[in-house]
Scaffold this active site. Structure first.
Site, mmCIF file in Angstrom:
data_model
loop_
_atom_site.group_PDB
_atom_site.id
_atom_site.type_symbol
_atom_site.label_atom_id
_atom_site.label_comp_id
_atom_site.label_asym_id
_atom_site.label_seq_id
_atom_site.Cartn_x
_atom_site.Cartn_y
_atom_site.Cartn_z
ATOM 1 N N ASP A 151 -21.273 -73.938 -38.940
ATOM 2 C CA ASP A 151 -20.770 -72.561 -38.912
ATOM 3 C C ASP A 151 -21.176 -71.844 -40.195
ATOM 4 O O ASP A 151 -20.633 -72.109 -41.263
ATOM 5 C CB ASP A 151 -19.246 -72.587 -38.761
ATOM 6 C CG ASP A 151 -18.656 -71.229 -38.417
ATOM 7 O OD1 ASP A 151 -19.284 -70.208 -38.745
ATOM 8 O OD2 ASP A 151 -17.567 -71.194 -37.818
ATOM 9 N N SER A 199 -11.421 -68.022 -34.772
ATOM 10 C CA SER A 199 -11.857 -67.234 -35.928
ATOM 11 C C SER A 199 -10.643 -66.578 -36.584
ATOM 12 O O SER A 199 -9.752 -67.282 -37.060
ATOM 13 C CB SER A 199 -12.912 -66.209 -35.499
ATOM 14 O OG SER A 199 -13.571 -65.666 -36.618
ATOM 15 N N GLU A 250 -23.926 -59.562 -41.013
ATOM 16 C CA GLU A 250 -22.673 -59.941 -40.366
ATOM 17 C C GLU A 250 -21.658 -58.807 -40.375
ATOM 18 O O GLU A 250 -20.994 -58.557 -39.366
ATOM 19 C CB GLU A 250 -22.089 -61.178 -41.063
ATOM 20 C CG GLU A 250 -20.751 -61.634 -40.506
ATOM 21 C CD GLU A 250 -20.835 -62.178 -39.088
ATOM 22 O OE1 GLU A 250 -19.809 -62.128 -38.379
ATOM 23 O OE2 GLU A 250 -21.916 -62.650 -38.692
ATOM 24 N N GLU A 251 -21.529 -58.105 -41.484
ATOM 25 C CA GLU A 251 -20.419 -57.159 -41.630
ATOM 26 C C GLU A 251 -20.791 -55.688 -41.465
ATOM 27 O O GLU A 251 -19.926 -54.881 -41.140
ATOM 28 C CB GLU A 251 -19.729 -57.376 -42.984
ATOM 29 C CG GLU A 251 -19.284 -58.814 -43.234
ATOM 30 C CD GLU A 251 -18.354 -59.384 -42.165
ATOM 31 O OE1 GLU A 251 -17.947 -58.631 -41.268
ATOM 32 O OE2 GLU A 251 -18.056 -60.586 -42.220
ATOM 33 N N HIS A 302 -20.529 -70.799 -35.301
ATOM 34 C CA HIS A 302 -19.208 -70.201 -35.107
ATOM 35 C C HIS A 302 -18.823 -70.117 -33.628
ATOM 36 O O HIS A 302 -17.644 -70.108 -33.291
ATOM 37 C CB HIS A 302 -19.195 -68.808 -35.745
ATOM 38 C CG HIS A 302 -17.820 -68.242 -35.951
ATOM 39 N ND1 HIS A 302 -16.842 -68.910 -36.653
ATOM 40 C CD2 HIS A 302 -17.261 -67.062 -35.552
ATOM 41 C CE1 HIS A 302 -15.743 -68.164 -36.689
ATOM 42 N NE2 HIS A 302 -15.971 -67.062 -36.016
#
Length: 722
Positions: free
Chosen positions: A667, A592, A191-192, A699
């Site tokens: 999510d 978000s 994800e990051e 999400h």
């Protein structure tokens, strides 16, 4: 006669207004305005050609088609799905072997998280037109440099497939769900740090380097999956929240001749990340990036593939944080290109293979936004930047000595390039707020457009009957003196003597940008639909957003939600003072990070905003993942006030206006826990509000008619409360 002319004029005006077709949510989110593009465009390395994945509605098939860069003429169809029963489900993606004689084709893809998926993979020999099924539901297969083998991951272990013998060999054996992952990133890395394949072939194909994730001590997060069965199921996965235990990562080398698997001792690091590995042009030399947990100190390390000895080649420090990119490029002599914000703006640097700075190639108060490559024959670097304004993107070339910089794109808006292997040509994709995506063939020396490939004129013609308004870009100056990029969309029949309600949209996350000069996304059409209903829509990029230098972007460090919220409130006050705005009817929306912001705005700015919509919001950074959150906030143990002073949960009692809170129960990114805690805080403060939970939606909250139902819900909320 004068009266007659006036009547005729009024009749024609009425006809003109009624002829303006109203845009609908169904059209927007069913893809009626989707522009034509060039799907899966790939530039070949060995020939002056490129490929595109095309689809034929007539035959219900998909083709990988080969084109010539110089003429744009189609050379051949490399593979057509209708020729193979195994590809009846289509072609999801494809990659070439290094010699470009074979393809790895994916179909029946099943998503896991944002980037990761499993799929059935086939090997296609272009010359013989032979299709061979390699494996079912595996991850990230990649050809060896000689094209004789394929490495891939399955169920947390690495495997090797031999094309000649069709034999599969297991390389790692300790992979286990929610415990050990070999060669594939864990949830938070994916994800990051935005990558999934955490293994790489050495240049000579004799070794595979991989990252091993031990996530056995990482806390688990569980989500109910409601589905259609009598009993819901529970999905459990490892998710390190801010300040919690991360995966223990280690770097390993597999010698494929001996099957020996050895761990590389990188040095005296503790609580660190390995966000990138990449073999250099020297067959036995691996590059590794290691960054500390605060992400403000990064080492580029070269590892000897035989001895495992690490050598720190480059160290980068930052007072806030360092962004990880894929811009590291090795030249033939193993000198390398690197990008850095160390002078306050993101620029390109050239280093020797020993890590000595040779030259800073680009300089100025603007950002390099993409690195395209180096033509070693002419010693020319190609890149994209914001030199023509922070809301625009242009394609440039510059000498390896930092001289003779030239802008290659000519139109103001968003330009991006795909270069031919010999760097003689590039395909330029261009769009702006007024021009839909256009693809042209351009000369890399002069930038001159040679031929149009895709124009989207049919979309432009289609939109004429809607007579949609245009975005007006401007610089908004707040009472505190902050100058912020902004756009505004007014109704097509705008009357400056009237008072209009204003609906503000933003995202506001670190390094993000919503005020940019490019063609419409789906939400832009929705905003235009709102103007047809009598609303003014505006967007402001506050402090903390990107492409205006490190100081502007990193001012929010350690206090996410402070300056960004101040700027949205201050911007709303400026807009509220426009003569044509009803300052008592200003709303705000975000998704978000934008949902975190809109929640804060309706609470902290309760006297400014009449209503707010928050979709999938973070309501406390204590609930979000370690890598993203700590990059900007450090840990809750170190910065408790930074976490709590700007959390919407802290200000629930301040709610005055109308608030709509929306979340998907499935999510995996921003957990529904955030909204549940917000609901609890508002109930305990005895506040009335509206909310909606979408079962099992992630999400993005999409699938079937979900988006249409969601946007109708939000539209109705705006109509009722603004």
């Amino acid at each position: 006669m004068k009266i007659y002319r006036i009547i005729v004029l009024l009749v024609f005006t009425a006809i003109s207004v009624s002829a303006q077709q109203k845009i609908t949510i169904d059209e927007i989110y069913m893809g009626a305005f989707r522009p034509k593009g060039m799907d899966e465009l790939q530039s070949l390395k060995n020939t002056n050609q490129y490929t595109v994945l095309n689809a034929s509605r007539a035959t219900r098939s998909m083709q990988v088609d080969l084109y010539d860069f110089a003429t744009l003429e189609k050379v051949s169809t490399l593979v057509d799905s209708r020729d193979f029963e195994e590809l009846a489900d289509g072609i999801d993606s494809y990659t070439f072997s290094n010699d470009e004689k074979m393809l790895l084709i994916a179909n029946r893809s099943n998503p896991i998280f944002r980037h990761s998926f499993t799929a059935d993979f086939f090997i296609y020999d272009i010359a013989s037109k032979k299709l061979t099924k390699m494996a079912e539901q595996v991850q990230e297969p990649v050809f060896s440099p000689d094209g004789k083998k394929v490495a891939f991951a399955k169920e947390n272990n690495l495997y090797q497939y031999d094309l000649a013998s069709a034999k599969t060999t297991q390389l790692t054996f300790d992979g286990r769900k929610n415990a050990i992952i070999n060669g594939i990133t864990d949830w938070v890395y994916e994800e990051e740090f935005a990558f999934v394949r955490a293994f790489d072939w050495s240049a000579d194909g004799s070794k595979i380097a991989y990252i091993r994730f031990d996530e056995s001590q990482v806390p688990e997060f569980s989500m109910n999956r409601y589905g259609q069965e009598l009993y819901p199921t529970v999905e459990t996965f490892k998710y390190p929240k801010a300040g919690e235990k991360n995966s223990d990562v280690s770097l390993h080398l597999i010698d494929l001749k001996t099957s020996a698997d050895s761990e590389v001792k990188l040095g005296n690091y503790s609580d660190f990340y390995i966000p990138r590995i990449k073999w250099t042009n020297e067959a036995n030399l691996l590059s590794v990036q290691v960054i500390n947990r605060h992400q403000d100190n990064l080492d580029l390390i070269f590892v000897d593939g035989t001895t495992g000895k690490p050598t720190v080649i480059l160290n980068e420090k930052d007072k806030a944080y360092i962004d990880i990119t894929d811009n590291l490029t090795f030249l033939k002599d193993n000198s390398f290109i690197w990008t850095s914000e160390k002078d306050g703006f993101n620029h390109i640097y050239l280093y020797s293979k020993s890590g000595k700075l040779i030259n800073q190639l680009t300089k100025g108060n603007w950002e390099v936004t993409a690195y395209y490559g180096l033509d070693e024959k002419t010693k020319t670097v190609f890149f994209q930047s914001t030199e023509n304004g922070s809301i625009n993107r242009d394609v440039y070339r510059i000498g390896l000595d930092g001289k003779n910089k030239k802008r290659l794109s000519s139109m103001t808006g968003t330009n991006a390039a795909t270069f031919s292997p010999n760097f003689r040509f590039f395909i330029n994709s261009f769009s702006s707020a007024t021009v839909p995506p256009t693809y042209t063939l351009n000369d890399s020396k002069t930038g001159a457009s040679i031929k149009t490939i895709v124009s989207n004129e049919s979309l432009s013609d289609k939109l004429k009957k809607y007579d949609l308004p245009l975005k007006e870009f401007f610089m908004l100056k707040t009472a505190k003196g902050n100058e912020l990029n902004a756009w505004i969309i007014k109704p097509k029949d705008f009357d400056a003597t009237k008072k209009y309600p204003v609906f503000m949209y933003q995202y506001s996350g670190p390094g993000s940008q919503q005020v940019n000069n490019e063609w419409h996304a789906n939400d832009d059409y929705w905003f235009m639909m709102l103007t047809q209903m009598g609303y003014v829509v505006a967007c402001v990029d506050g402090r903390g957003t990107g492409f205006r230098g490190a100081d502007f972007k990193k001012v929010t460090q350690k206090q996410l939600g402070k300056y960004e919220v101040e700027d949205q409130i201050d911007a709303a006050k400026v807009i509220g003072n426009y003569a044509y705005v009803d300052k008592d009817r200003i709303g705000i929306f975000g998704w978000s990070y934008g949902g975190f912001m809109s929640s804060n705005c309706i609470l902290k700015g309760s006297d400014v905003f009449k209503m707010a919509i928050a979709v999938a919001p973070v309501t406390s950074w204590r609930f979000y993942d370690s890598i993203y959150t700590e990059r900007y906030m450090q840990t809750p143990q170190e910065n408790a006030a930074g976490y709590d002073d700007n959390s919407p949960l802290t200000f629930a009692k301040k709610l005055k206006g109308k608030f709509l809170l929306i979340h998907g129960s499935g999510d995996d990114n921003v957990h529904v826990q955030n909204s549940m805690r917000m609901i609890d805080a508002l109930v305990n403060a005895n506040k009335q509000f509206d909310w909606a939970i979408y079962p099992d939606k992630n999400h993005g909250i999409y699938g079937g008619y979900t988006r249409i139902q969601l946007y109708n819900k939000m539209t109705n909320f705006i109509k009722e409360n603004l």
